[in-house]
Design a protein around this motif. Structure first.
Motif, PDB file in Angstrom:
ATOM      1  N   GLN A 104       6.058   4.688   1.590  1.00 44.22           N
ATOM      2  CA  GLN A 104       5.157   5.701   1.060  1.00 44.22           C
ATOM      3  C   GLN A 104       3.828   5.755   1.824  1.00 44.22           C
ATOM      4  OE1 GLN A 104       6.107   7.993  -1.247  1.00 44.22           O
ATOM      5  NE2 GLN A 104       8.068   6.984  -0.854  1.00 44.22           N
ATOM      6  N   MET A 105       3.380   4.622   2.325  1.00 40.83           N
ATOM      7  CA  MET A 105       2.160   4.613   3.140  1.00 40.83           C
ATOM      8  C   MET A 105       2.366   5.402   4.430  1.00 40.83           C
ATOM      9  SD  MET A 105      -0.576   2.979   1.981  1.00 40.83           S
ATOM     10  CE  MET A 105      -1.456   2.094   3.270  1.00 40.83           C
ATOM     11  N   VAL A 106       3.539   5.247   5.052  1.00 39.88           N
ATOM     12  CA  VAL A 106       3.840   6.012   6.265  1.00 39.88           C
ATOM     13  C   VAL A 106       3.886   7.501   5.946  1.00 39.88           C
ATOM     14  CG1 VAL A 106       5.605   6.472   8.008  1.00 39.88           C
ATOM     15  CG2 VAL A 106       5.027   4.117   7.415  1.00 39.88           C
ATOM     16  N   ARG A 107       4.522   7.846   4.822  1.00 43.90           N
ATOM     17  CA  ARG A 107       4.606   9.253   4.430  1.00 43.90           C
ATOM     18  C   ARG A 107       3.214   9.826   4.183  1.00 43.90           C
ATOM     19  NH1 ARG A 107       9.579  11.059   2.987  1.00 43.90           N
ATOM     20  NH2 ARG A 107       8.718  12.624   1.588  1.00 43.90           N
ATOM     21  N   ARG A 108       2.357   9.066   3.525  1.00 41.57           N
ATOM     22  CA  ARG A 108       0.991   9.543   3.249  1.00 41.57           C
ATOM     23  C   ARG A 108       0.236   9.765   4.552  1.00 41.57           C
ATOM     24  NH1 ARG A 108      -3.718   8.911  -0.778  1.00 41.57           N
ATOM     25  NH2 ARG A 108      -2.093   9.447  -2.238  1.00 41.57           N
ATOM     26  N   HIS A 109       0.347   8.828   5.478  1.00 42.44           N
ATOM     27  CA  HIS A 109      -0.368   8.942   6.744  1.00 42.44           C
ATOM     28  C   HIS A 109       0.129  10.128   7.561  1.00 42.44           C
ATOM     29  CE1 HIS A 109      -2.774   7.538  10.111  1.00 42.44           C
ATOM     30  NE2 HIS A 109      -1.716   7.633  10.899  1.00 42.44           N
ATOM     31  N   ALA A 110       1.430  10.452   7.401  1.00 39.75           N
ATOM     32  CA  ALA A 110       2.017  11.561   8.152  1.00 39.75           C
ATOM     33  C   ALA A 110       1.857  12.904   7.450  1.00 39.75           C
ATOM     34  CB  ALA A 110       3.508  11.288   8.385  1.00 39.75           C
ATOM     35  N   GLY A 111       1.252  12.890   6.266  1.00 44.24           N
ATOM     36  CA  GLY A 111       1.073  14.136   5.530  1.00 44.24           C
ATOM     37  C   GLY A 111       2.350  14.647   4.898  1.00 44.24           C
ATOM     38  N   GLN A 112       3.306  13.757   4.658  1.00 46.64           N
ATOM     39  CA  GLN A 112       4.578  14.137   4.052  1.00 46.64           C
ATOM     40  C   GLN A 112       4.526  13.944   2.530  1.00 46.64           C
ATOM     41  OE1 GLN A 112       7.139  15.443   5.901  1.00 46.64           O
ATOM     42  NE2 GLN A 112       5.603  15.397   7.522  1.00 46.64           N
ATOM     43  N   PRO A 113       5.413  14.607   1.767  1.00 41.32           N
ATOM     44  CA  PRO A 113       5.439  14.422   0.309  1.00 41.32           C
ATOM     45  C   PRO A 113       5.670  12.958  -0.053  1.00 41.32           C
ATOM     46  CG  PRO A 113       6.765  16.319   0.949  1.00 41.32           C
ATOM     47  CD  PRO A 113       6.396  15.627   2.218  1.00 41.32           C
ATOM     48  N   GLU A 114       4.958  12.498  -1.072  1.00 40.21           N
ATOM     49  CA  GLU A 114       5.049  11.102  -1.496  1.00 40.21           C
ATOM     50  C   GLU A 114       5.755  10.997  -2.836  1.00 40.21           C
ATOM     51  OE1 GLU A 114       1.055   9.311  -1.231  1.00 40.21           O
ATOM     52  OE2 GLU A 114       0.540  11.121  -0.108  1.00 40.21           O
ATOM     53  N   GLN A 115       6.409   9.867  -3.065  1.00 41.36           N
ATOM     54  CA  GLN A 115       7.085   9.602  -4.328  1.00 41.36           C
ATOM     55  C   GLN A 115       6.821   8.158  -4.747  1.00 41.36           C
ATOM     56  OE1 GLN A 115      11.249  10.707  -4.174  1.00 41.36           O
ATOM     57  NE2 GLN A 115      10.815  12.526  -2.975  1.00 41.36           N
ATOM     58  N   TRP A 116       5.570   7.859  -5.043  1.00 37.75           N
ATOM     59  CA  TRP A 116       5.220   6.508  -5.465  1.00 37.75           C
ATOM     60  C   TRP A 116       5.877   6.200  -6.806  1.00 37.75           C
ATOM     61  CZ3 TRP A 116       2.581   3.291  -2.296  1.00 37.75           C
ATOM     62  CH2 TRP A 116       1.880   3.868  -1.231  1.00 37.75           C
ATOM     63  N   PRO A 117       6.620   5.094  -6.930  1.00 36.92           N
ATOM     64  CA  PRO A 117       7.256   4.765  -8.211  1.00 36.92           C
ATOM     65  C   PRO A 117       6.249   4.490  -9.326  1.00 36.92           C
ATOM     66  CG  PRO A 117       8.225   3.501  -6.410  1.00 36.92           C
ATOM     67  CD  PRO A 117       6.991   4.150  -5.878  1.00 36.92           C
ATOM     68  N   SER A 118       5.064   3.980  -8.958  1.00 39.12           N
ATOM     69  CA  SER A 118       4.051   3.670  -9.965  1.00 39.12           C
ATOM     70  C   SER A 118       2.698   3.521  -9.282  1.00 39.12           C
ATOM     71  CB  SER A 118       4.396   2.372 -10.698  1.00 39.12           C
ATOM     72  OG  SER A 118       4.159   1.244  -9.855  1.00 39.12           O
ATOM     73  N   PRO A 119       1.605   3.676 -10.027  1.00 35.92           N
ATOM     74  CA  PRO A 119       0.281   3.425  -9.447  1.00 35.92           C
ATOM     75  C   PRO A 119       0.136   2.006  -8.916  1.00 35.92           C
ATOM     76  CG  PRO A 119       0.063   4.658 -11.491  1.00 35.92           C
ATOM     77  CD  PRO A 119       1.507   4.231 -11.396  1.00 35.92           C
ATOM     78  N   ARG A 120       0.850   1.065  -9.523  1.00 33.71           N
ATOM     79  CA  ARG A 120       0.756  -0.324  -9.057  1.00 33.71           C
ATOM     80  C   ARG A 120       1.176  -0.429  -7.596  1.00 33.71           C
ATOM     81  NH1 ARG A 120       3.762  -5.658 -11.707  1.00 33.71           N
ATOM     82  NH2 ARG A 120       2.667  -7.230 -10.421  1.00 33.71           N
ATOM     83  N   HIS A 121       2.251   0.263  -7.206  1.00 38.24           N
ATOM     84  CA  HIS A 121       2.685   0.235  -5.810  1.00 38.24           C
ATOM     85  C   HIS A 121       1.575   0.759  -4.894  1.00 38.24           C
ATOM     86  CE1 HIS A 121       6.603  -0.104  -7.789  1.00 38.24           C
ATOM     87  NE2 HIS A 121       7.131  -0.436  -6.637  1.00 38.24           N
ATOM     88  N   PHE A 122       0.955   1.864  -5.303  1.00 39.48           N
ATOM     89  CA  PHE A 122      -0.074   2.488  -4.463  1.00 39.48           C
ATOM     90  C   PHE A 122      -1.281   1.578  -4.291  1.00 39.48           C
ATOM     91  CE2 PHE A 122      -4.023   4.882  -4.087  1.00 39.48           C
ATOM     92  CZ  PHE A 122      -3.789   5.620  -2.936  1.00 39.48           C
ATOM     93  N   TRP A 123      -1.787   1.049  -5.399  1.00 40.52           N
ATOM     94  CA  TRP A 123      -3.024   0.270  -5.319  1.00 40.52           C
ATOM     95  C   TRP A 123      -2.797  -1.090  -4.664  1.00 40.52           C
ATOM     96  CZ3 TRP A 123      -7.079   3.007  -5.300  1.00 40.52           C
ATOM     97  CH2 TRP A 123      -7.148   4.180  -6.066  1.00 40.52           C
ATOM     98  N   ALA A 124      -1.608  -1.636  -4.777  1.00 42.75           N
ATOM     99  CA  ALA A 124      -1.306  -2.860  -4.027  1.00 42.75           C
ATOM    100  C   ALA A 124      -1.321  -2.565  -2.533  1.00 42.75           C
ATOM    101  CB  ALA A 124       0.054  -3.413  -4.455  1.00 42.75           C
ATOM    102  N   ALA A 125      -0.730  -1.426  -2.148  1.00 45.48           N
ATOM    103  CA  ALA A 125      -0.726  -1.046  -0.731  1.00 45.48           C
ATOM    104  C   ALA A 125      -2.141  -0.799  -0.217  1.00 45.48           C
ATOM    105  CB  ALA A 125       0.138   0.201  -0.533  1.00 45.48           C
ATOM    106  N   GLN A 126      -2.974  -0.208  -1.050  1.00 41.66           N
ATOM    107  CA  GLN A 126      -4.355   0.031  -0.646  1.00 41.66           C
ATOM    108  C   GLN A 126      -5.094  -1.277  -0.399  1.00 41.66           C
ATOM    109  OE1 GLN A 126      -6.051   3.160  -0.106  1.00 41.66           O
ATOM    110  NE2 GLN A 126      -3.863   3.603   0.055  1.00 41.66           N
ATOM    111  N   ARG A 127      -4.784  -2.290  -1.186  1.00 42.46           N
ATOM    112  CA  ARG A 127      -5.448  -3.584  -1.007  1.00 42.46           C
ATOM    113  C   ARG A 127      -5.048  -4.232   0.319  1.00 42.46           C
ATOM    114  NH1 ARG A 127      -5.261  -3.302  -6.689  1.00 42.46           N
ATOM    115  NH2 ARG A 127      -7.123  -4.181  -7.706  1.00 42.46           N
ATOM    116  N   VAL A 128      -3.803  -4.040   0.719  1.00 41.66           N
ATOM    117  CA  VAL A 128      -3.356  -4.606   1.995  1.00 41.66           C
ATOM    118  C   VAL A 128      -3.869  -3.779   3.169  1.00 41.66           C
ATOM    119  CG1 VAL A 128      -1.335  -5.174   3.393  1.00 41.66           C
ATOM    120  CG2 VAL A 128      -1.337  -5.653   0.941  1.00 41.66           C
TER     121      VAL A 128
END
Length: 255
Positions: A104-128
């Motif tokens: 999902q991080m690659v999709r976000r960076h490429a401007g593609q549609p995202e399908q995050w399963p939960s906010p937890r996945h997103f915010w964990a990725a943001q921390r890394v």
């Protein structure tokens, strides 16, 4: 069968009493006296009102999924249990969550549609951070586990809209895949992660997403190959000779 027209999918209004009564009849038919005995000491009107409020935000498809899931449950569900049957929580396995979030991080960076399963996945990725797009599970396991635990407090935190992607050219003399291709291929890996578990893999772990990569590593970006090679090695699955080289260090892989 519950008619779709009876379902109120609005999150702001409770479901109708008639709909809840129909749902309870279905559960009674499934569980018999077990369902009646479970709620015998509870005021019927209050129970129906509570269920109507709690189920208001679910879609008809989700509620039917909950009823279907009850067919394999020995005991009738409480309200919280039924909500989880209707809308199962995303996998809490840190490694599986890592692969999903990396995609999902690659999709976000490429401007593609995202399908995050939960906010937890997103915010964990943001921390890394940006390393999610370049380093493997082996490199980031410690950081990801810590971020994943911290992000448990962010399950209700909204996921912000992505900024428009920046356009960039590959370095002179280098052949690169464009971000859309990388996003597409990692999306296919994500779809495999979310597919039903296959029996040939260890209990609770689905590595079906690694099969296509194992068969044809040259069709996949380097980071995907490293993820697949490490995952298959961890669980002692066969690794093709071509994919095996991605078990080396980043310098060895680039050589």
């Amino acid at each position: 069968m519950l008619a779709p027209s009876m379902l109120n999918t609005s999150a702001s209004e409770p479901l109708s009493t008639a709909w809840v009564e129909r749902l309870f009849k279905r559960l009674s038919a499934m569980y018999g006296n077990r369902f009646a005995d479970m709620w015998g000491s509870v005021d019927a009107g209050e129970m129906k009102s509570t269920w109507a409020d709690a189920l208001a935000g679910l879609t008809g498809v989700e509620i039917r999924a909950g009823l279907d899931a009850c067919k394999t449950q020995k005991w009738p569900p409480t309200l919280p249990e039924f909500l989880l049957l209707c809308r199962p929580q995303p996998s809490a396995d840190p490694e599986t969550a890592f692969y999903i979030a990396a995609d999902q991080m690659v999709r976000r960076h490429a401007g593609q549609p995202e399908q995050w399963p939960s906010p937890r996945h997103f915010w964990a990725a943001q921390r890394v951070g940006g390393d999610m797009q370049h380093l493997s599970w082996r490199d980031l396991a410690g950081r990801w586990r810590a971020a994943w635990e911290q992000a448990a407090a962010d399950v209700s935190r909204p996921i912000p809209a992505a900024a428009p992607p920046e356009q960039s050219l590959p370095a002179p003399g280098r052949t690169t895949r464009n971000e859309a291709d990388v996003s597409r291929m990692l999306s296919e890996a994500r779809d495999q992660v979310l597919a039903p578990r296959a029996s040939k893999y260890p209990a609770g772990v689905d590595l079906s997403w690694t099969e296509k990569i194992n068969d044809a590593p040259r069709d996949w970006p380097t980071i995907s190959c490293r993820y697949a090679a490490e995952a298959r090695a961890k669980f002692n699955l066969p690794i093709s000779d071509t994919l095996r080289k991605f078990l080396g260090t980043p310098q060895e892989v680039a050589a």
